[in-house]
Design a protein around this motif. Structure first.
Motif, PDB file in Angstrom:
ATOM      1  N   VAL A 402       0.868  -1.183   0.000  1.00 24.26           N
ATOM      2  CA  VAL A 402       0.000   0.000   0.000  1.00 24.26           C
ATOM      3  C   VAL A 402       0.901   1.227   0.000  1.00 24.26           C
ATOM      4  O   VAL A 402       1.848   1.318   0.790  1.00 24.26           O
ATOM      5  N   ILE A 403       0.638   2.161  -0.904  1.00 24.38           N
ATOM      6  CA  ILE A 403       1.364   3.436  -0.929  1.00 24.38           C
ATOM      7  C   ILE A 403       0.394   4.517  -0.476  1.00 24.38           C
ATOM      8  O   ILE A 403      -0.716   4.624  -1.016  1.00 24.38           O
ATOM      9  N   ARG A 404       0.809   5.286   0.516  1.00 21.98           N
ATOM     10  CA  ARG A 404      -0.065   6.334   1.047  1.00 21.98           C
ATOM     11  C   ARG A 404       0.778   7.566   1.381  1.00 21.98           C
ATOM     12  O   ARG A 404       1.997   7.571   1.235  1.00 21.98           O
ATOM     13  N   SER A 405       0.088   8.633   1.796  1.00 19.89           N
ATOM     14  CA  SER A 405       0.767   9.908   2.074  1.00 19.89           C
ATOM     15  C   SER A 405       0.295  10.393   3.438  1.00 19.89           C
ATOM     16  O   SER A 405       0.476   9.705   4.417  1.00 19.89           O
ATOM     17  N   HIS A 406      -0.242  11.633   3.534  1.00 23.65           N
ATOM     18  CA  HIS A 406      -1.030  12.043   4.697  1.00 23.65           C
ATOM     19  C   HIS A 406      -0.215  12.413   5.924  1.00 23.65           C
ATOM     20  O   HIS A 406      -0.739  13.047   6.836  1.00 23.65           O
ATOM     21  N   GLU A 407       1.062  12.034   5.989  1.00 18.57           N
ATOM     22  CA  GLU A 407       1.867  12.304   7.180  1.00 18.57           C
ATOM     23  C   GLU A 407       3.262  12.775   6.797  1.00 18.57           C
ATOM     24  O   GLU A 407       3.880  12.233   5.876  1.00 18.57           O
ATOM     25  N   VAL A 408       3.770  13.742   7.559  1.00 17.44           N
ATOM     26  CA  VAL A 408       5.162  14.159   7.396  1.00 17.44           C
ATOM     27  C   VAL A 408       6.082  12.984   7.723  1.00 17.44           C
ATOM     28  O   VAL A 408       5.861  12.265   8.697  1.00 17.44           O
ATOM     29  N   ARG A 409       7.094  12.795   6.912  1.00 17.28           N
ATOM     30  CA  ARG A 409       8.181  11.873   7.226  1.00 17.28           C
ATOM     31  C   ARG A 409       9.482  12.659   7.108  1.00 17.28           C
ATOM     32  O   ARG A 409       9.689  13.367   6.114  1.00 17.28           O
ATOM     33  N   MET A 410      10.337  12.542   8.089  1.00 19.41           N
ATOM     34  CA  MET A 410      11.522  13.413   8.140  1.00 19.41           C
ATOM     35  C   MET A 410      12.431  13.213   6.938  1.00 19.41           C
ATOM     36  O   MET A 410      13.079  14.146   6.475  1.00 19.41           O
ATOM     37  N   GLU A 411      12.484  12.011   6.397  1.00 17.48           N
ATOM     38  CA  GLU A 411      13.288  11.746   5.209  1.00 17.48           C
ATOM     39  C   GLU A 411      12.452  11.830   3.927  1.00 17.48           C
ATOM     40  O   GLU A 411      12.922  11.470   2.850  1.00 17.48           O
ATOM     41  N   GLY A 412      11.210  12.273   4.058  1.00 20.91           N
ATOM     42  CA  GLY A 412      10.334  12.404   2.903  1.00 20.91           C
ATOM     43  C   GLY A 412       9.530  11.151   2.598  1.00 20.91           C
ATOM     44  O   GLY A 412       8.502  11.217   1.936  1.00 20.91           O
ATOM     45  N   TYR A 413      10.013  10.011   3.062  1.00 21.71           N
ATOM     46  CA  TYR A 413       9.281   8.753   2.865  1.00 21.71           C
ATOM     47  C   TYR A 413       9.657   7.783   3.969  1.00 21.71           C
ATOM     48  O   TYR A 413      10.647   7.971   4.684  1.00 21.71           O
TER      49      TYR A 413
END
Length: 476
Positions: A402-413
């Motif tokens: 599953v690929i999703r977004s919605h949240e900050v990640r410090m390394e971008g992913y």
């Protein structure tokens, strides 16, 4: 050194990380301090504020509640719980806490202003919900675009019946220089794309052909100049370079209209090679609070916001990439029995806004958690799902991940849940206050995931949330 004294040092270290906008590290040290000594309400207050910065409003509310239990007169705790409830549009709950702050500190003028603003927000939200009707006439009804004239003084490229690369290039230049599009062209773009996406299925299913590649992008949140940096590094959309933007194009950043219009222009130019999923910020309630409605009114008109609103409700909710990657903005579901077929069958046109429950809400709002099972949302909206939930969903539906977004990640992913849950976030230095990188994922015909990170670039001196209609949101 005793446990209490050591906890004070840990809290001080947390404060240093907080001052450096390293919210996760700050939370880690506040948590260590609490583990050693759990009777200081300020430890919980500090962690609540760091959780607010990470948009973990549910956690912030829980921390503030604990601080209030320890000290019923802890003004900071009421204030932060009010801010967190405001962020998730629980204005009535926020009002109670702002009133308590004013009662405890009757000379606190800032609190009085926040109370007045919160009252306005609560009344507006209740009014808008009260007048919503299922059969509300379309904002496009009676819109005679063809009869609109373009002023002779307009110095941009002309748009005919079809989108052109020349117009897109001119649009980008205009936006970089702080210029707007003519009203007629704005209407044309939104109307054309609304029709295209309305006719797409709720879950678009696409393949990456030989000689082509797909780039998956996460939240851009009105950070137009960072989007330009992404395109500079990775290439602009073409018929052989597909792009998928996975929701939250707008709000918070102060170039949301520019991003929305540019993404729509690309969708019109490349309807079969450019994909848009809806995010939780492509919704009316969020747009009214987090800046997009105000930006539309400031730069164009209320009519433009209404047209965008209707077009947002027509956007697909997911994209299935090569039968391998289920891509959607938020995450997975409250019921293990939910399948891709349930998503295919979901009639998103019957329900314009996601509401508080159901498949659409879950697709836009849920988040992964590290522990198995399901849990309450750290946001205060939706739920969280564990690695076992992701594993079952992927196995039941023949998916790799599953690929999703919605949240900050410090390394971008971030790749988690044993590689089955991938988060991508494309707004570096989010809201000018979080020291995160942005990222995007390139996928070729072999369906291997190729991750790329990038840094924020300078932008004109306009702060995030510049068009939000109250100062409460600027604190988030």
């Amino acid at each position: 050194m005793g446990a209490k004294e050591e906890s004070v040092e840990l809290k001080a270290q947390g404060n240093k990380y907080f001052a450096g906008h390293e919210w996760l590290n700050a939370i880690d040290y506040y948590t260590k301090a609490i583990d050693l000594y759990d009777q200081d309400p300020l430890y919980y207050c500090n962690r609540a504020q760091a959780n607010i910065k990470l948009e973990q409003y549910g956690y912030a509310i829980a921390d503030a509640k604990k601080a209030i239990e320890l000290d019923p007169k802890c003004v900071k705790a009421y204030y932060r719980r009010a801010c967190a409830n405001t962020a998730i549009l629980q204005s009535r709950e926020a009002l109670k806490d702002f009133k308590t702050v004013v009662r405890l500190e009757p000379k606190n003028q800032d609190a009085k202003l926040k109370l007045a603003e919160c009252e306005k927000i609560a009344k507006k939200i209740e009014f808008m919900r009260a007048i919503e009707v299922d059969d509300e006439p379309s904002a496009f009804e009676g819109l005679d675009i063809d009869s609109m004239a373009v002023d002779k003084s307009y110095d941009g490229a002309n748009l005919g019946k079809e989108m052109t690369q020349e117009f897109v290039d001119d649009m980008i230049t205009r936006f970089k220089n702080g210029k707007k599009l003519h009203r007629k062209y704005v209407y044309q773009i939104i109307a054309a794309v609304r029709k295209i996406v309305y006719d797409e299925p709720t879950m678009v299913e696409m393949e990456v052909q030989e000689g082509h590649k797909l780039t998956v992008c996460g939240d851009t949140h009105g950070q137009f100049f960072d989007l330009m940096e992404l395109f500079r590094l990775n290439g602009f959309p073409t018929e052989s370079h597909y792009y998928l933007f996975n929701g939250d194009f707008v709000d918070r950043g102060s170039w949301s209209t520019e991003i929305a219009l540019l993404l729509y222009a690309y969708k019109w130019l490349h309807p079969s090679a450019f994909f848009l999923n809806r995010g939780n910020h492509e919704t009316d309630d969020m747009n009214r609070v987090y800046g997009f409605e105000g930006e539309c009114k400031a730069k164009y008109s209320e009519k433009v916001f209404k047209l965008f609103s209707e077009s947002f409700s027509a956007l697909p909710l997911a994209t299935l990439i090569g039968k391998k990657y289920f891509t959607l903005h938020g995450g997975l579901f409250s019921d293990d029995k939910t399948t891709l077929d349930d998503v295919r069958k979901l009639n998103r046109h019957q329900q314009r806004q996601p509401g508080q429950q159901g498949l659409m809400m879950e697709m836009l709002w849920t988040d992964p958690q590290t522990v198995p099972g399901r849990g309450p949302s750290k946001r205060g909206v939706g739920l969280q799902f564990g690695p076992d939930v992701t594993k079952r969903f992927c196995e039941n539906n023949g998916l790799e991940a599953v690929i999703r977004s919605h949240e900050v990640r410090m390394e971008g992913y971030e790749v988690e849940h044993d590689g089955r849950c991938i988060t991508v976030f494309s707004a570096p230095k989010y809201c000018d206050s979080t020291e995160n990188k942005g990222a995007y994922i390139n996928i070729g015909p072999d369906y291997k995931l190729d991750f790329h990170k990038f840094d924020a670039v300078p932008h004109p001196d306009i702060k995030p949330m510049a068009y939000a209609q109250n100062s409460l949101m600027s604190m988030m």
